[in-house]
Motif scaffolding. Sequence first.
Motif, mmCIF file in Angstrom:
data_model
loop_
_atom_site.group_PDB
_atom_site.id
_atom_site.type_symbol
_atom_site.label_atom_id
_atom_site.label_comp_id
_atom_site.label_asym_id
_atom_site.label_seq_id
_atom_site.Cartn_x
_atom_site.Cartn_y
_atom_site.Cartn_z
ATOM 1 N N GLU A 137 -3.709 -4.302 4.496
ATOM 2 C CA GLU A 137 -3.722 -4.709 3.096
ATOM 3 C C GLU A 137 -4.926 -5.594 2.789
ATOM 4 O O GLU A 137 -5.340 -5.709 1.634
ATOM 5 C CB GLU A 137 -2.427 -5.435 2.755
ATOM 6 N N ASN A 143 0.815 -1.218 0.000
ATOM 7 C CA ASN A 143 0.000 0.000 0.000
ATOM 8 C C ASN A 143 0.848 1.267 0.000
ATOM 9 O O ASN A 143 1.808 1.379 0.771
ATOM 10 C CB ASN A 143 -0.916 0.034 1.222
ATOM 11 N N ALA A 190 -5.131 1.238 -0.820
ATOM 12 C CA ALA A 190 -4.624 0.277 -1.796
ATOM 13 C C ALA A 190 -4.155 1.025 -3.040
ATOM 14 O O ALA A 190 -4.635 2.124 -3.329
ATOM 15 C CB ALA A 190 -5.707 -0.727 -2.152
#
Length: 394
Positions: free
Chosen positions: A328, A157, A202
């Motif tokens: 994540e 990320n 993300a």
Amino acid sequence: MKVVCAGGGPAGLYLAILLKRQDPSHEITVHERNPEGSTYGWGVTYWRGLLDRLHAHDPESARAVEEHSVSWREGVAHVRDLSTRHRGDQGFGIGRQRLLDLLADRARALGVHLEYESELTEPPADADLVVAADGVHSALRGRHAAHFGTRIVPGRNPYIWLGTTQVFDAFTFAFTETEHGWIWAYGYPYSGEHSTCVVECAPETRTGLGLDRADEGEGLALLEKLFADVLDGHPLIARGGAAWPRFGTLTNRVWHHGNLVLLGDAAHTTHYSIGAGTTLALEDAMCLAAALADHVTLPEALAAYGERRRTELLSAQSAARHSAQWYENLPRYIHLPPHRMFALLGQRHSPLLPYVPPQLYYGLDKAAGRLEALRRLKRWLGPRAARALHARRG
């Protein structure tokens, strides 16, 4: 000894303080490539345990750090338009520049030489000990990268490190859903005027929102809109650009080469979501100073320091790895009721959590908590019940 340290961050400055306290005759010079008074980042966070250790090692600098810190005991999570708040351990925040100023003042008072705008790219030949405390991209470590076994593993990320004039009253998490996915922020105060605010998402969310193409002003304006509820009209502030890097986890197989030793981020990094970077760097300094005092020869001291710290860091590195993975895999947890999601956020360091259905893990964790509470109550009642029984028999 003649000690030369590359890097005037918390680790390098605190090591200089500790070594001067051990032996005022040490000749210690700290070289910092940046001008005095300039630093990256905003505030740093730490917990009560570190403050206790600082008081044990150097009460004077510890008192100064505590005096200039702010603290909180609660955490709050905002998910869409819902919020949940929990009481927890006492946390502390202090401005990174304020921390550096306090440590620099203490080091100077003890006789440490501080050289700013001075970058070391190779070890001085006349130094007995050379300390590489010059960060993730350490020039001194880079000269012997193969020997150290340096490895950097990038995370998934992107994130951005910002400040804000909104002074949060708790460690604050905010999760916002967009048409391109979730984006979230961590915020904590570090003074009476400012807080740190780290934003993460993300890669596809950042691209979908256009944050990869926006200039600094456009990006900050969009983030202020996305987190308007928690910012309450306060701006976000960028320092040194508005880049969105991916966090790199750095490790080294060994921590010394001859009389060159690694310290702080030059030796290791742990994901920012566990808030341990400054704590671990200061603990490195404590451990290295102790090793130098406890061992007769420099090679023995450096070997003992590296072995001990690599062992001690295993749990923090594991926690950081699982914490990063929790974010994540945010969609796995974000649709739980906020209080349950927040509970699992607090359990994100667990290696079991990714493999157990979230609802089941929450139920098991609650049950285990109740059992532990009963055990503590039983231990507390045991001696009292025995005394009461003896009193009645008497």
